[in-house]
Enzyme design. Structure first.
Site, mmCIF file in Angstrom:
data_model
loop_
_atom_site.group_PDB
_atom_site.id
_atom_site.type_symbol
_atom_site.label_atom_id
_atom_site.label_comp_id
_atom_site.label_asym_id
_atom_site.label_seq_id
_atom_site.Cartn_x
_atom_site.Cartn_y
_atom_site.Cartn_z
ATOM 1 N N ASP A 1 29.525 42.700 40.964
ATOM 2 C CA ASP A 1 28.218 42.044 41.080
ATOM 3 C C ASP A 1 27.900 41.724 42.538
ATOM 4 O OD1 ASP A 1 28.283 42.058 38.294
ATOM 5 O OD2 ASP A 1 29.076 40.013 38.180
ATOM 6 N N ALA A 2 28.915 41.303 43.283
ATOM 7 C CA ALA A 2 28.713 40.982 44.697
ATOM 8 C C ALA A 2 28.357 42.234 45.492
ATOM 9 C CB ALA A 2 29.969 40.331 45.281
#
Length: 367
Positions: free
Chosen positions: A343-344
């Site tokens: 996600d990052a």
């Protein structure tokens, strides 16, 4: 400003993969300086430029020792390093983990994670917005406070009949074990999206990102936003998210796909997508290219496919060409934890075309 990723330090997102490595990071630093010089004018130009929609989960995260995790695994029938959906027997562990002195509460869920990282990269409060469903309870309030503190403009649909979705995160030696209780996150309704105060966020945004998990909750909401993006030449982005999404939510995924300008995923998801569509190849480069060439509803933006492969090179298919970008390895001693790493990566990636478009006053990402 602290990173929203694990609460400490700068997230190791793959900025070096988004065309330029160190030059990109330097350009981003200069861009932040330019935006701060612009003051209110810069803030206004970034207001709500990136919108995310998805399943919000409050991460209840704690670094624990092996003995504590072993005890949890024994009592709650868990496996170290695994990710599962919570059953009734798992519910007491959320309060148990919350009672530890080092517990962190993080506004999470795949899309919200990416939006918070993009917000951290952009450094302008209110540049990002997010919609999803939470409950009317203490964890819902914690979620709101955490997301707003990160600078994200959240418009949650609050369901009085379901508790806020939570995810217990036990971190041992940089590896994490997850137990997710989706609960209210499963209850989002398109009626909330259609309310004027919420649809305004859609109209204001120039970029929209939705993880594939939201296909299991509100595909009609995705379709409304996707069709709006195509009709108004905005950039619409999604994520394959998980093999089961490609397998069991194929119809909803295929309905949204013609509107997708950027698609993210990992190598396992890409291979599952290929298998489901009858493509007789497991080569990630070939699959990425085929995905990028699937029919589009609008010709304004060519689809770009971005496939990660863990520590192996990231594969990007764009305009009939495939490129690979090596991953800069992070020394193990610098690893905090792996929770939300994918996600990052997406959040760091999203921030760059948004930053470019706003700095140069262009309507779409620079290719």
């Amino acid at each position: 400003m602290n990173s929203p990723f694990s609460g400490r330090g700068k997230p190791s997102t793959a900025l070096s993969l988004t065309r330029g490595g160190g030059r990109r990071r330097l350009a981003c630093a200069r861009l932040r300086h330019d935006r701060y010089k612009g003051g209110k004018m810069a803030s206004r130009s970034y207001d709500g430029v990136l919108l995310g929609m998805g399943n919000p989960l409050l991460d209840i995260s704690a670094v624990v020792d092996e003995a504590f995790l072993a005890n949890l695994c024994f009592r709650y029938d868990l496996k170290p390093g695994n990710s599962i959906l919570a059953e009734e027997k798992h519910l007491p562990m959320y309060d148990e983990l919350g009672s530890k002195g080092n517990t962190e509460y993080i506004a999470g869920g795949a899309t919200q994670n990416s939006i918070r990282v993009a917000q951290w990269m952009l450094q302008i409060p209110g540049a990002t917005s997010f919609m999803g469903c939470i409950g009317k309870d203490k964890f819902g309030e914690e979620m709101k406070n955490n997301a707003q503190a990160a600078g994200v403009n959240v418009h949650y649909y609050e369901d009085a009949n379901a508790p806020t979705g939570t995810c217990a995160v036990c971190v041992v030696g940089g590896e994490r074990s997850l137990v997710a209780n989706l609960s209210a996150a499963n209850c989002y309704k398109s009626e909330h999206l259609k309310r004027p105060e919420n649809w305004t966020l859609v109209e204001k945004a120039k970029y929209v990102y939705i993880a594939g998990f939201f296909l299991t909750v509100s595909p009609d909401s995705i379709q409304l936003v996707a069709e709006h993006a195509a009709a108004t030449n905005k950039v619409f982005m999604m994520n394959l998210s998980a093999p089961f999404i490609c397998e069991f939510f194929r119809d909803a995924q295929e309905k949204a796909f013609p509107h997708v300008d950027y698609i993210f995923g990992n190598e396992t998801e890409a291979r599952t997508f290929a298998k489901v569509h009858g493509w007789e190849t497991e080569k990630v480069e070939e699959i990425a290219l085929k995905i990028s060439q699937l029919p589009k509803a609008s010709g304004t933006h060519k689809r770009i496919t971005v496939i990660t492969q863990g520590c192996d090179p990231v594969v990007v298919a764009d305009d009939g060409k495939v490129k690979t970008f090596p991953v800069i390895l992070l020394p193990k001693e610098k690893l905090v934890d792996t929770n939300g790493a994918g996600d990052a990566f997406v959040g760091g990636f999203l921030s760059q075309p948004v930053a470019d478009a706003q700095k140069y006053h262009r309507g779409g990402p620079r290719h």
